[in-house]
Design a protein around this motif. Structure first.
Motif, PDB file in Angstrom:
ATOM      1  N   ILE A 380      -3.228  20.874  -9.736  1.00  0.00           N
ATOM      2  CA  ILE A 380      -3.294  19.572 -10.384  1.00  0.00           C
ATOM      3  C   ILE A 380      -1.920  19.165 -10.921  1.00  0.00           C
ATOM      4  O   ILE A 380      -1.152  19.998 -11.395  1.00  0.00           O
ATOM      5  N   ARG A 381      -1.600  17.892 -10.802  1.00  0.00           N
ATOM      6  CA  ARG A 381      -0.339  17.367 -11.313  1.00  0.00           C
ATOM      7  C   ARG A 381      -0.456  17.118 -12.810  1.00  0.00           C
ATOM      8  O   ARG A 381      -1.528  16.763 -13.319  1.00  0.00           O
ATOM      9  N   VAL A 382       0.646  17.315 -13.507  1.00  0.00           N
ATOM     10  CA  VAL A 382       0.613  17.308 -14.974  1.00  0.00           C
ATOM     11  C   VAL A 382       0.080  15.994 -15.519  1.00  0.00           C
ATOM     12  O   VAL A 382      -0.793  15.973 -16.388  1.00  0.00           O
ATOM     13  N   ARG A 383       0.597  14.884 -15.010  1.00  0.00           N
ATOM     14  CA  ARG A 383       0.164  13.591 -15.530  1.00  0.00           C
ATOM     15  C   ARG A 383      -1.318  13.355 -15.259  1.00  0.00           C
ATOM     16  O   ARG A 383      -2.043  12.823 -16.107  1.00  0.00           O
ATOM     17  N   THR A 384      -1.777  13.755 -14.084  1.00  0.00           N
ATOM     18  CA  THR A 384      -3.185  13.601 -13.744  1.00  0.00           C
ATOM     19  C   THR A 384      -4.064  14.371 -14.721  1.00  0.00           C
ATOM     20  O   THR A 384      -5.064  13.849 -15.232  1.00  0.00           O
ATOM     21  N   GLY A 385      -3.693  15.628 -14.990  1.00  0.00           N
ATOM     22  CA  GLY A 385      -4.464  16.428 -15.938  1.00  0.00           C
ATOM     23  C   GLY A 385      -4.476  15.830 -17.326  1.00  0.00           C
ATOM     24  O   GLY A 385      -5.510  15.817 -18.010  1.00  0.00           O
ATOM     25  N   TYR A 386      -3.328  15.323 -17.749  1.00  0.00           N
ATOM     26  CA  TYR A 386      -3.249  14.699 -19.069  1.00  0.00           C
ATOM     27  C   TYR A 386      -4.127  13.455 -19.146  1.00  0.00           C
ATOM     28  O   TYR A 386      -4.797  13.213 -20.163  1.00  0.00           O
ATOM     29  N   GLU A 387      -4.167  12.673 -18.066  1.00  0.00           N
ATOM     30  CA  GLU A 387      -4.994  11.464 -18.053  1.00  0.00           C
ATOM     31  C   GLU A 387      -6.481  11.804 -18.134  1.00  0.00           C
ATOM     32  O   GLU A 387      -7.256  11.083 -18.758  1.00  0.00           O
ATOM     33  N   ILE A 388      -6.871  12.917 -17.513  1.00  0.00           N
ATOM     34  CA  ILE A 388      -8.273  13.337 -17.602  1.00  0.00           C
ATOM     35  C   ILE A 388      -8.605  13.746 -19.030  1.00  0.00           C
ATOM     36  O   ILE A 388      -9.670  13.384 -19.579  1.00  0.00           O
ATOM     37  N   LEU A 389      -7.725  14.511 -19.669  1.00  0.00           N
ATOM     38  CA  LEU A 389      -7.944  14.878 -21.069  1.00  0.00           C
ATOM     39  C   LEU A 389      -8.015  13.637 -21.953  1.00  0.00           C
ATOM     40  O   LEU A 389      -8.802  13.574 -22.902  1.00  0.00           O
ATOM     41  N   ARG A 390      -7.206  12.640 -21.626  1.00  0.00           N
ATOM     42  CA  ARG A 390      -7.157  11.429 -22.440  1.00  0.00           C
ATOM     43  C   ARG A 390      -8.441  10.611 -22.316  1.00  0.00           C
ATOM     44  O   ARG A 390      -8.986  10.133 -23.314  1.00  0.00           O
TER      45      ARG A 390
END
Length: 467
Positions: A380-390
């Protein structure tokens, strides 16, 4: 004497009084001067000449620069024009070079902290690369060759931007699958949908029943790393029961624009979903409209439903394994995610994928999923993972605002999204028409589990009762 001046250096020599520079214009040819390089001058006493940094300039025509360095013993006491004091240090501190060095230091620091991050692997030597290419060709089948002419340029400038061959190849493959799907009971078509942002195009497709009257509309939203075409079998089951089906590949997925599986903002996907719903409803006036979403696609639908304008258009939603609760593999990622997502948004983090995370108990379904070129199988790409957490954090705080009728299905053995979060959605939602079904021992991809037929029937029966 010999005098050297180097760009970016501030020096002081007090052995001579200030000198003067005179320029004479009695020549016709231009003389190029490289500002910022080293210059050498001859004189009878030591001196220093400093020129500011800049671009190559030409003092022409008709000027040629002649320098007459002369000293005057009768001049006033020397003034400090060139200094080596604090002013030079402050300027250097806030210079572009210092800022770049600081950014490099910060990047190096976070790279040391987050060793699991990795970029694209370097290609093997030519002989090994040829062997690997042959193996890939055998595993993936024929390669789709995409001529550059079919790619839509997104810029009106005279020089077109480089072709995104990855997006073009994915889109071509998605189109081929639609065209080659010959089913006597369903008509499958594709179209391109321009986002409201104006610089991205999404791949969409429809499944229309041939011999059955259309009684309702279902809009499909796939999950992370997959695409709408994976649900073609389920869409045809809906066709057989009188539902026309619309599917959209959200940004960075399937045949849509964007780096594969990279999501700069899930708010983009939510906005695209709202626009697509508006389009579908306008094309089918008077027909009840439902939404189906899986995993992150279900989270996108849930956030869209919190908009009163969208809520008024939808008669119900079906959510399988919704990403209402997602836990990272280590709590430190929650703290570091915003910083890393800003500094290195496209980096891939392997430890974010928990080890041993099966999504189906059907081996054939797993082979079909992970051998599909339109399914992203990398970390998983970092920004993608962060967006899911968000988005999951946002939903957790706004579950009570959900008023649309919904059916939520979740497997109790799901290790990707949390079935307890689905229970929380059911408990806290304000919807008066809500149903939850927890399947004991089932995993994440419910429509690809061995019990898929029973699950599909459960969904279709729920939809039919609300037409």
């Amino acid at each position: 004497m010999t005098c050297l001046g180097t760009a970016g250096t501030t020096l002081l020599d007090t052995r001579i009084p200030p000198f003067h520079v005179k320029i004479s214009r009695n020549h016709t040819k231009p003389v190029p001067v490289l500002i910022g390089a080293e210059f050498e001058f001859k004189s009878s006493s030591p001196a220093l000449l400093l020129l500011p940094t800049g671009r190559r300039r030409s003092l022409g025509p008709p000027a040629e620069m002649a320098m007459d360095l002369s000293t005057s013993s009768s001049s006033a006491p020397s003034s400090l024009i060139l200094t080596s004091g604090a002013s030079g240090r402050i300027s250097a501190l806030f210079s572009l070079r210092a800022l770049r060095s600081l950014m490099m230091l910060i990047n190096a620091f976070f790279l040391l902290l987050l060793l699991p991050f990795r970029g694209r692997k370097r290609p093997a030597p030519s002989s090994s690369a040829d062997k690997l290419s042959d193996v890939d060709d055998k595993q993936r089948g024929p390669v789709v060759r995409v001529p550059p002419t079919i790619v839509h340029w997104k810029s009106s400038s005279s020089a077109p931007p480089p072709v995104d061959y990855d997006v073009a190849a994915r889109r071509a493959l998605a189109k081929i699958r639609v065209i080659q799907d010959d089913d006597e009971n369903s008509v499958r078509q594709f179209s391109l949908f321009a986002t409201a942002r104006g610089n991205e195009t999404l791949f969409t497709q429809t499944w229309t029943p041939v011999s059955v009257n259309i009684r309702g509309i279902v809009i499909l939203m796939h999950g992370l790393n997959e695409h709408s075409g994976r649900y073609s079998g389920f869409a045809k089951q809906l066709n057989a029961n009188g539902f026309k089906v619309y599917g959209m590949d959200w940004i960075g997925h399937g045949g849509s624009d964007g780096l594969h599986a990279y999501v700069p903002s899930l708010d983009f996907a939510v906005a695209d979903m709202k626009s697509y719903i508006e389009k579908v409803v306008a094309e089918n006036p008077g027909l009840p409209c439902f939404c189906f979403g899986h995993s992150t696609g279900a989270a996108i639908i849930l956030k869209a439903m919190l908009d009163p304008k969208v809520e008024a258009c939808i008669d119900g939603v079906v959510l399988t394994s919704p990403a209402v609760g997602v836990q990272p593999s280590h709590p430190i990622f929650v703290v570091l995610a915003p910083v890393i997502a800003f500094l290195m948004p496209r980096y891939q983090i392997s430890v974010a994928n928990k080890p041993g995370m099966p999504v189906s108990r059907d081996p054939a379904a797993l082979v079909a999923k992970y051998s599909d070129p339109l399914v992203y199988t990398g970390s998983i790409r970092v920004r993608t993972g962060y967006e899911i957490l968000r988005i999951t954090s946002y939903l957790q705080q706004n579950l009570s605002k959900m008023r649309v009728p919904f059916l939520v299905l979740h497997g109790t053995a799901d290790t990707v999204t949390d079935p307890k979060a689905s229970q929380k959605l059911y408990d806290e939602a304000s919807s008066t028409d809500k149903t939850i079904t927890l399947y004991d021992g089932l995993l994440h991809d419910l429509l690809f589990e061995p019990e898929r037929e029973a699950i599909s029937k459960h969904i279709i029966d729920w939809l039919i009762r609300r037409i």
